[in-house]
Design an enzyme around this catalytic site. Structure first.
Site, PDB file in Angstrom:
ATOM      1  N   ARG A 249      -3.423   6.918   1.005  1.00  0.00           N
ATOM      2  CA  ARG A 249      -3.879   8.121   1.703  1.00  0.00           C
ATOM      3  C   ARG A 249      -2.852   8.795   2.603  1.00  0.00           C
ATOM      4  O   ARG A 249      -3.041   9.930   2.997  1.00  0.00           O
ATOM      5  CB  ARG A 249      -5.133   7.800   2.519  1.00  0.00           C
ATOM      6  CG  ARG A 249      -6.364   7.695   1.628  1.00  0.00           C
ATOM      7  CD  ARG A 249      -7.500   7.063   2.368  1.00  0.00           C
ATOM      8  NE  ARG A 249      -7.087   5.738   2.804  1.00  0.00           N
ATOM      9  CZ  ARG A 249      -7.886   4.865   3.407  1.00  0.00           C
ATOM     10  NH1 ARG A 249      -9.127   5.191   3.659  1.00  0.00           N
ATOM     11  NH2 ARG A 249      -7.441   3.677   3.757  1.00  0.00           N
TER      12      ARG A 249
ATOM     13  N   TYR B 137     -15.122 -11.355   0.568  1.00  0.00           N
ATOM     14  CA  TYR B 137     -15.852 -10.110   0.282  1.00  0.00           C
ATOM     15  C   TYR B 137     -17.125 -10.378  -0.521  1.00  0.00           C
ATOM     16  O   TYR B 137     -18.147  -9.724  -0.326  1.00  0.00           O
ATOM     17  CB  TYR B 137     -14.951  -9.132  -0.493  1.00  0.00           C
ATOM     18  CG  TYR B 137     -13.883  -8.500   0.371  1.00  0.00           C
ATOM     19  CD1 TYR B 137     -14.185  -7.396   1.185  1.00  0.00           C
ATOM     20  CD2 TYR B 137     -12.594  -8.989   0.403  1.00  0.00           C
ATOM     21  CE1 TYR B 137     -13.219  -6.819   1.995  1.00  0.00           C
ATOM     22  CE2 TYR B 137     -11.615  -8.420   1.212  1.00  0.00           C
ATOM     23  CZ  TYR B 137     -11.939  -7.331   2.002  1.00  0.00           C
ATOM     24  OH  TYR B 137     -10.987  -6.768   2.804  1.00  0.00           O
TER      25      TYR B 137
ATOM     26  N   ARG C  46       0.822  -1.222   0.000  1.00  0.00           N
ATOM     27  CA  ARG C  46       0.000   0.000   0.000  1.00  0.00           C
ATOM     28  C   ARG C  46       0.854   1.268   0.000  1.00  0.00           C
ATOM     29  O   ARG C  46       0.485   2.263   0.627  1.00  0.00           O
ATOM     30  CB  ARG C  46      -0.955   0.016   1.198  1.00  0.00           C
ATOM     31  CG  ARG C  46      -1.969  -1.112   1.212  1.00  0.00           C
ATOM     32  CD  ARG C  46      -3.137  -0.789   0.300  1.00  0.00           C
ATOM     33  NE  ARG C  46      -4.253  -1.685   0.504  1.00  0.00           N
ATOM     34  CZ  ARG C  46      -5.403  -1.335   1.096  1.00  0.00           C
ATOM     35  NH1 ARG C  46      -5.576  -0.108   1.531  1.00  0.00           N
ATOM     36  NH2 ARG C  46      -6.364  -2.203   1.222  1.00  0.00           N
TER      37      ARG C  46
ATOM     38  N   ARG D   6      -7.070  11.677  -5.690  1.00  0.00           N
ATOM     39  CA  ARG D   6      -8.293  10.977  -5.290  1.00  0.00           C
ATOM     40  C   ARG D   6      -9.499  11.924  -5.293  1.00  0.00           C
ATOM     41  O   ARG D   6     -10.602  11.529  -5.671  1.00  0.00           O
ATOM     42  CB  ARG D   6      -8.065  10.372  -3.901  1.00  0.00           C
ATOM     43  CG  ARG D   6      -9.238   9.695  -3.252  1.00  0.00           C
ATOM     44  CD  ARG D   6      -9.559   8.396  -3.933  1.00  0.00           C
ATOM     45  NE  ARG D   6     -10.708   7.745  -3.305  1.00  0.00           N
ATOM     46  CZ  ARG D   6     -11.973   8.085  -3.527  1.00  0.00           C
ATOM     47  NH1 ARG D   6     -12.260   9.063  -4.368  1.00  0.00           N
ATOM     48  NH2 ARG D   6     -12.948   7.443  -2.939  1.00  0.00           N
TER      49      ARG D   6
ATOM     50  N   ASP E 128      -7.045  -2.396  -7.183  1.00  0.00           N
ATOM     51  CA  ASP E 128      -7.543  -2.984  -5.942  1.00  0.00           C
ATOM     52  C   ASP E 128      -7.898  -4.441  -6.191  1.00  0.00           C
ATOM     53  O   ASP E 128      -8.239  -4.809  -7.315  1.00  0.00           O
ATOM     54  CB  ASP E 128      -8.774  -2.231  -5.423  1.00  0.00           C
ATOM     55  CG  ASP E 128      -9.041  -2.601  -3.966  1.00  0.00           C
ATOM     56  OD1 ASP E 128      -8.375  -2.035  -3.093  1.00  0.00           O
ATOM     57  OD2 ASP E 128      -9.872  -3.498  -3.714  1.00  0.00           O
TER      58      ASP E 128
HETATM   59  O1  CP3 Z   1       0.029   0.891  -3.270  1.00  0.00           O
HETATM   60  C1  CP3 Z   1      -0.494  -0.228  -3.379  1.00  0.00           C
HETATM   61  O2  CP3 Z   1      -0.299  -1.160  -2.563  1.00  0.00           O
HETATM   62  C2  CP3 Z   1      -1.330  -0.547  -4.617  1.00  0.00           C
HETATM   63  C3  CP3 Z   1      -2.720  -0.448  -4.487  1.00  0.00           C
HETATM   64  C4  CP3 Z   1      -3.564  -1.361  -3.600  1.00  0.00           C
HETATM   65  C5  CP3 Z   1      -4.775  -0.894  -3.036  1.00  0.00           C
HETATM   66  N1  CP3 Z   1      -5.414  -1.964  -2.454  1.00  0.00           N
HETATM   67  C6  CP3 Z   1      -5.259   0.495  -3.112  1.00  0.00           C
HETATM   68  C7  CP3 Z   1      -6.356   0.951  -2.228  1.00  0.00           C
HETATM   69  C8  CP3 Z   1      -3.442  -2.719  -3.271  1.00  0.00           C
HETATM   70  C9  CP3 Z   1      -2.314  -3.684  -3.569  1.00  0.00           C
HETATM   71  C10 CP3 Z   1      -4.631  -3.079  -2.552  1.00  0.00           C
HETATM   72  C11 CP3 Z   1      -4.896  -4.452  -2.086  1.00  0.00           C
HETATM   73  C12 CP3 Z   1      -6.089  -4.709  -1.261  1.00  0.00           C
HETATM   74  N2  CP3 Z   1      -7.321  -4.109  -1.325  1.00  0.00           N
HETATM   75  C13 CP3 Z   1      -6.165  -5.749  -0.296  1.00  0.00           C
HETATM   76  C14 CP3 Z   1      -5.076  -6.739   0.018  1.00  0.00           C
HETATM   77  C15 CP3 Z   1      -4.022  -6.164   0.901  1.00  0.00           C
HETATM   78  C16 CP3 Z   1      -4.446  -5.945   2.307  1.00  0.00           C
HETATM   79  O3  CP3 Z   1      -4.424  -4.766   2.725  1.00  0.00           O
HETATM   80  O4  CP3 Z   1      -4.781  -6.919   3.007  1.00  0.00           O
HETATM   81  C17 CP3 Z   1      -7.464  -5.718   0.265  1.00  0.00           C
HETATM   82  C18 CP3 Z   1      -7.990  -6.630   1.347  1.00  0.00           C
HETATM   83  C19 CP3 Z   1      -8.191  -4.685  -0.405  1.00  0.00           C
HETATM   84  C20 CP3 Z   1      -9.625  -4.325  -0.214  1.00  0.00           C
HETATM   85  C21 CP3 Z   1      -9.819  -2.899   0.136  1.00  0.00           C
HETATM   86  N3  CP3 Z   1      -9.559  -1.836  -0.701  1.00  0.00           N
HETATM   87  C22 CP3 Z   1     -10.330  -2.387   1.344  1.00  0.00           C
HETATM   88  C23 CP3 Z   1     -10.730  -3.225   2.539  1.00  0.00           C
HETATM   89  C24 CP3 Z   1     -10.379  -0.995   1.211  1.00  0.00           C
HETATM   90  C25 CP3 Z   1     -10.966  -0.012   2.184  1.00  0.00           C
HETATM   91  C26 CP3 Z   1     -10.154   0.157   3.391  1.00  0.00           C
HETATM   92  C27 CP3 Z   1      -9.067   1.147   3.125  1.00  0.00           C
HETATM   93  O5  CP3 Z   1      -7.902   0.842   3.458  1.00  0.00           O
HETATM   94  O6  CP3 Z   1      -9.418   2.208   2.663  1.00  0.00           O
HETATM   95  C28 CP3 Z   1      -9.834  -0.658  -0.057  1.00  0.00           C
HETATM   96  C29 CP3 Z   1      -9.661   0.691  -0.619  1.00  0.00           C
HETATM   97  C30 CP3 Z   1      -8.312   1.072  -1.139  1.00  0.00           C
HETATM   98  N4  CP3 Z   1      -7.495   0.270  -1.911  1.00  0.00           N
HETATM   99  C31 CP3 Z   1      -7.667   2.331  -0.959  1.00  0.00           C
HETATM  100  C32 CP3 Z   1      -6.440   2.252  -1.646  1.00  0.00           C
HETATM  101  C33 CP3 Z   1      -5.421   3.349  -1.803  1.00  0.00           C
HETATM  102  C34 CP3 Z   1      -8.249   3.530  -0.228  1.00  0.00           C
HETATM  103  C35 CP3 Z   1      -9.465   4.044  -0.939  1.00  0.00           C
HETATM  104  C36 CP3 Z   1      -9.513   5.547  -1.156  1.00  0.00           C
HETATM  105  O7  CP3 Z   1      -8.473   6.178  -1.421  1.00  0.00           O
HETATM  106  O8  CP3 Z   1     -10.632   6.081  -1.085  1.00  0.00           O
END
Ligand code: CP3
Length: 350
Positions: A34, A156, A30, A43, A80
């Site tokens: 944010r 999910y 990640r 964003r 994602d």
């Molecule tokens: O920089 C990176 O790692 C690349 C992008 C990336 C994102 N999500 C961007 C993201 C990657 C590799 C993921 C993987 C992901 N997404 C996982 C597996 C890794 C882990 O953390 O266990 C999972 C379970 C998700 C599902 C997911 N996506 C959730 C639960 C959420 C909401 C919670 C949160 O952290 O906001 C997201 C949203 C998300 N994915 C954001 C980002 C940058 C934030 C959303 C936003 O900016 O509004």
């Protein structure tokens, strides 16, 4: 279009091919997100998070943002894991402060809502992002593609969103194994097709995120975590023998060695809770280990961070090691702590 492994020039690929590097290559799960003000600005320009994932120009921009600040060894595609259920035809929404929401699958007949044939056309913008990144990355930086693993995606899709205990998915896996097996089979084929296409468009390594692998008992872990990962790894090895896979079966604890023996990934992501000394001793010698700094330690910073980094480096000094977190970076993390981490890594080495 597939590029050969260039161990001489890219430290991350060298380590994934079994070499040791000192200091180890580093990237952060990640790493785009944010905690970066420039991410929050991009964003704010789009209505929904998925629009960011499906707009190649913006996805390329946010992928590159952390690399402009820190000398990282990898760029991870900005997307994602939930684009796969979305491309299969599910409704997926990201609500501010609430995390993802899906229209859950409730019964076997709901599987008819999934359209594997739609996967490639719907995910084309993601492949365009990969191709653009492959053209733009600096020569030492490795481009990592990724997918969620079938179990975590199924969590999910059955739950309809995040969960503390994933009770619905665990119940369906145990009580309705035929329904669950059909879902996992669809997801396994989808993940293979998705990662195959990312590699065809220029991803040089791929990571498989099984974020919720740790909630299952032993037998279910074998069936729904290890076996699908083994099939995915074998299919990708057949099609792209030189492209390394990093598996991240978060939370499986003492089943890590069995996972590695069955799946034979080039790299294994260690989660925060796994003791480094145990992992260094118990995992097969040839495999690269990745991890596993606690994201909260990075958030706290200071002397605690320095000590934790030194301990991880010491534990893995005899193994191919990729420095990373044990789970994703927290949005509240101060940028100065990320800078301190990387400076510390580069100055001290081992
Ligand atoms: O920089 C990176 O790692 C690349 C992008 C990336 C994102 N999500 C961007 C993201 C990657 C590799 C993921 C993987 C992901 N997404 C996982 C597996 C890794 C882990 O953390 O266990 C999972 C379970 C998700 C599902 C997911 N996506 C959730 C639960 C959420 C909401 C919670 C949160 O952290 O906001 C997201 C949203 C998300 N994915 C954001 C980002 C940058 C934030 C959303 C936003 O900016 O509004």
């Amino acid at each position: 279009m597939e590029k050969g492994v260039e161990p001489g020039t890219k430290p991350l690929l060298a380590v994934l091919s079994g070499e040791r590097r000192d200091p180890p290559p580093v990237w952060l799960m990640r790493q785009a997100g944010r905690y970066l003000p420039e991410y929050r600005r991009v964003r704010a320009r789009v209505a929904g998070f998925l629009e960011l994932c499906y707009t190649p120009e913006l996805a390329v921009e946010v992928t590159l943002q952390p690399l402009r600040r820190f000398p990282l060894d990898a760029a991870i595609l900005f997307s994602d894991i939930l684009v796969v259920p979305h491309a299969l035809g599910m409704e997926v929404r990201f609500l501010e402060g609430e995390g993802p929401k899906l229209d859950p699958l409730r019964e076997p007949a709901d599987l008819a809502r999934l359209a594997p044939a739609a996967l490639y056309p719907r995910l084309r913008p993601v492949y365009e992002t990969v191709a653009a990144l492959a053209r733009e990355l600096p020569p030492k930086v490795t481009l990592i593609g990724f997918s969620g693993a079938p179990w975590t995606l199924a969590c999910y899709m059955l739950e309809g969103g995040g969960s503390k205990d994933w009770l619905t998915a665990r119940r369906v896996a145990l009580a309705e194994p035929e329904f669950f097996a059909r879902l996992v089979a669809i997801l396994t084929e989808s993940v293979i097709a998705y990662l195959d296409a990312q590699i065809a468009h220029g991803a040089e390594a791929v990571q498989l995120f099984d974020s919720w692998a740790g909630v299952l008992p032993e037998g279910e872990t074998r069936r729904w975590v290890i076996e699908p990962a083994r099939r995915i790894a074998e299919a990708l090895r057949r099609r792209h023998p030189r492209v390394p896979l990093i598996a991240f079966p978060r939370g499986i604890g003492p089943l890590y060695p069995e996972f590695v023996e069955a799946v034979r990934p080039a790299g294994i992501g260690l989660d925060t809770t796994l003791p480094c000394g145990w992992a260094a001793a118990e995992l097969p010698a040839g495999i690269a280990v990745q991890g596993n700094l606690d994201p909260v330690t990075l958030l706290v910073g200071g002397a605690r961070l320095d000590t934790a980094v030194a301990e991880i480096l010491a534990a893995f000094r005899r193994r191919p090691h990729i420095f990373n977190l044990g789970h994703g970076i927290l949005p509240q993390t101060p940028i100065a702590h990320v800078e301190a981490l990387i400076t510390h890594l580069h100055s001290r080495g081992r």
